[in-house]
Design a protein around this motif. Structure first.
Motif, mmCIF file in Angstrom:
data_model
loop_
_atom_site.group_PDB
_atom_site.id
_atom_site.type_symbol
_atom_site.label_atom_id
_atom_site.label_comp_id
_atom_site.label_asym_id
_atom_site.label_seq_id
_atom_site.Cartn_x
_atom_site.Cartn_y
_atom_site.Cartn_z
ATOM 1 N N ARG A 1 -25.161 -15.880 -47.542
ATOM 2 C CA ARG A 1 -25.562 -16.877 -48.537
ATOM 3 C C ARG A 1 -24.423 -17.824 -48.918
ATOM 4 O O ARG A 1 -24.320 -18.280 -50.060
ATOM 5 N N ALA A 2 -23.530 -18.111 -47.966
ATOM 6 C CA ALA A 2 -22.467 -19.076 -48.234
ATOM 7 C C ALA A 2 -23.091 -20.422 -48.591
ATOM 8 O O ALA A 2 -24.068 -20.856 -47.975
ATOM 9 N N THR B 1 -23.989 -18.555 -52.909
ATOM 10 C CA THR B 1 -22.806 -18.069 -53.582
ATOM 11 C C THR B 1 -21.815 -19.222 -53.745
ATOM 12 O O THR B 1 -22.083 -20.359 -53.371
ATOM 13 N N SER B 2 -20.644 -18.899 -54.263
ATOM 14 C CA SER B 2 -19.589 -19.906 -54.403
ATOM 15 C C SER B 2 -18.680 -19.932 -53.183
ATOM 16 O O SER B 2 -17.603 -20.521 -53.210
ATOM 17 N N VAL B 3 -19.112 -19.296 -52.093
ATOM 18 C CA VAL B 3 -18.312 -19.224 -50.868
ATOM 19 C C VAL B 3 -18.632 -20.409 -49.958
ATOM 20 O O VAL B 3 -19.793 -20.772 -49.767
ATOM 21 N N VAL B 4 -17.582 -20.998 -49.394
ATOM 22 C CA VAL B 4 -17.718 -22.039 -48.379
ATOM 23 C C VAL B 4 -16.999 -21.563 -47.125
ATOM 24 O O VAL B 4 -15.819 -21.182 -47.180
ATOM 25 N N GLY B 5 -17.692 -21.549 -45.993
ATOM 26 C CA GLY B 5 -17.068 -21.168 -44.736
ATOM 27 C C GLY B 5 -16.428 -22.362 -44.060
ATOM 28 O O GLY B 5 -17.002 -23.454 -44.043
ATOM 29 N N VAL B 6 -15.232 -22.176 -43.523
ATOM 30 C CA VAL B 6 -14.576 -23.197 -42.704
ATOM 31 C C VAL B 6 -14.310 -22.557 -41.348
ATOM 32 O O VAL B 6 -13.529 -21.606 -41.243
ATOM 33 N N VAL B 7 -14.991 -23.061 -40.328
ATOM 34 C CA VAL B 7 -14.897 -22.489 -38.985
ATOM 35 C C VAL B 7 -13.990 -23.376 -38.141
ATOM 36 O O VAL B 7 -14.272 -24.570 -37.949
ATOM 37 N N GLN C 1 -35.540 -12.638 -48.970
ATOM 38 C CA GLN C 1 -35.657 -14.065 -48.718
ATOM 39 C C GLN C 1 -35.365 -14.873 -49.976
ATOM 40 O O GLN C 1 -34.734 -15.929 -49.919
ATOM 41 N N ALA C 2 -35.843 -14.390 -51.097
ATOM 42 C CA ALA C 2 -35.560 -15.098 -52.352
ATOM 43 C C ALA C 2 -34.067 -15.110 -52.625
ATOM 44 O O ALA C 2 -33.498 -16.115 -53.066
ATOM 45 N N LEU C 3 -33.396 -13.980 -52.326
ATOM 46 C CA LEU C 3 -31.963 -13.906 -52.515
ATOM 47 C C LEU C 3 -31.242 -14.844 -51.560
ATOM 48 O O LEU C 3 -30.268 -15.504 -51.920
ATOM 49 N N ALA C 4 -31.744 -14.920 -50.333
ATOM 50 C CA ALA C 4 -31.096 -15.763 -49.333
ATOM 51 C C ALA C 4 -31.151 -17.227 -49.708
ATOM 52 O O ALA C 4 -30.272 -18.005 -49.354
ATOM 53 N N ARG C 5 -32.214 -17.640 -50.429
ATOM 54 C CA ARG C 5 -32.323 -19.050 -50.788
ATOM 55 C C ARG C 5 -31.413 -19.411 -51.951
ATOM 56 O O ARG C 5 -31.210 -20.574 -52.242
ATOM 57 N N SER C 6 -30.876 -18.415 -52.641
ATOM 58 C CA SER C 6 -29.837 -18.706 -53.612
ATOM 59 C C SER C 6 -28.515 -18.744 -52.853
ATOM 60 O O SER C 6 -28.412 -18.274 -51.735
#
Length: 357
Positions: free
Chosen positions: A133-134, A77-83, A70-75
């Motif tokens: 974690r996007a 990444t530098s990824v942005v999803g475009v759907v 959970q702690a990791l999930a709240r950080s």
């Protein structure tokens, strides 16, 4: 809403207990359950009564929280999803290109996902991007005019934000999220008015799937403008072109088959307009614009290269992607923001005076 916990012992579901099962038992959203069990990111605090209800449900179901995960999930990444709905559609390609240009300047990686207009895939991609974690997700495809789907999407967006993510919608999705809103209604009204001013009084509309909010908005804009001009739109004047070239070609033949065939066609995207022009020219032997005028929508790059060059409603597609990315860079706000994007009529050779006018 699910029934809150009671004093009766709960039957533990088979397999690992999920956060969603805890939320259902407590009668709260997944986002509220996550905040109660794992803490808040500071934007929304769970009240003591709700927190106790969630903790009781978790204890009864023997839910095991993975605190490091959970702690990791709240950080993020530098990824942005475009759907998007279809990566081959130039409308979505242009929006994605705008987003990617800004992403490159700021060291972000864009992950592109296509739903093929399947609402379940959209929910699945949003959940997967949250698990990865996007940093943010841009929902670039049209919303779906379905109340149950919208409820589920809103819950998923709420959970994404609770984990520190950011969701931006393009167009009408019915959710509380930052939004870039194209002028779909106003653009369709511009198309109708242009044709009316050229003397046309017999209209036909090549629509798209009615389940899409973009289609509904554009069709509503055309219908309202026609009504204001004293030309109510009847059901036989609207044919679904499926947002594809070939289906639109078939739709055009159907519209032109009747004794009161339209002299003006409003086509709700440029991909379909290409099919309509082919039907008029090759299947029906009609001259454009001498016998029938055609207006498209979006002004995708090939619109000017069609035969004849297409009059269309221009949306600044790359700018839509750019605006969405700038919202990501500035971060989420407590109150969702909306950026309106104007539509513009681009007159080319596919429209002309009504026959005999």
């Amino acid at each position: 809403m699910p029934t809150p916990t009671s004093d009766a012992p709960a039957a533990r579901p088979p397999g690992p207990v999920t956060l969603q099962q805890v939320a259902a038992r407590a009668g709260v959203s997944s986002a509220t359950a996550s905040r109660a069990l794992h803490g808040s990111n500071g934007t929304r605090i769970v009240g003591e009564e709700l927190r106790k209800r969630v903790l009781d449900a978790a204890r009864e179901l023997r839910y095991v929280s993975n605190a490091p995960a959970q702690a990791l999930a709240r950080s993020t990444t530098s990824v942005v999803g475009v759907v998007v709905h279809d990566v081959a559609d130039p409308y979505f390609a242009a929006i994605a290109a705008g987003a990617m240009g800004v992403a490159r300047e700021h060291g972000l990686l864009v992950m592109l996902a296509a739903t093929f207009r399947d609402p379940e895939l959209e929910l699945d991609y949003l959940a997967r991007l949250r698990a990865q974690r996007a940093r943010a997700v841009v929902l670039a495809g049209s919303g779906f005019a379905d109340r149950e789907f919208t409820r589920r999407l809103a819950a998923e967006v709420d959970a994404y934000r609770a984990d520190g993510g950011h969701v931006i919608a393009v167009g009408s999705h019915g959710i509380a999220a930052d939004t870039v809103r194209p002028a779909n209604r106003a653009g369709a009204a511009l198309a109708v008015r242009h044709l009316y001013d050229l003397g046309h009084r017999r209209f036909g509309i090549v629509s798209g799937p009615r389940a899409l909010t973009t289609v509904r908005d554009r069709l509503d804009g055309a219908r309202r403008q026609l009504r204001s001009l004293g030309l109510p739109l009847t059901p036989d004047q609207v044919v679904d072109g499926g947002f594809t070239r070939e289906q639109a070609r078939t739709a055009a033949r159907a519209l032109l088959a009747g004794p009161s065939a339209p002299t003006a066609l409003v086509v709700l995207n440029d991909v379909m307009a290409a099919g309509v022009l082919a039907a008029l020219r090759e299947d029906l032997g009609l001259r454009v614009p001498d016998q029938v005028s055609v207006v498209g929508f979006d002004d995708v790059p090939f619109a000017a290269d069609l035969n004849p060059p297409l009059t269309t409603i221009r949306l600044p597609l790359a700018d839509i992607g750019t605006q969405a990315m700038h919202m990501i860079l500035t971060g989420p706000t407590v109150t969702p923001r909306t950026v309106d994007v104007d539509a513009e009529l681009v007159i080319r050779s596919s429209t002309g005076a009504a026959p005999g006018h």
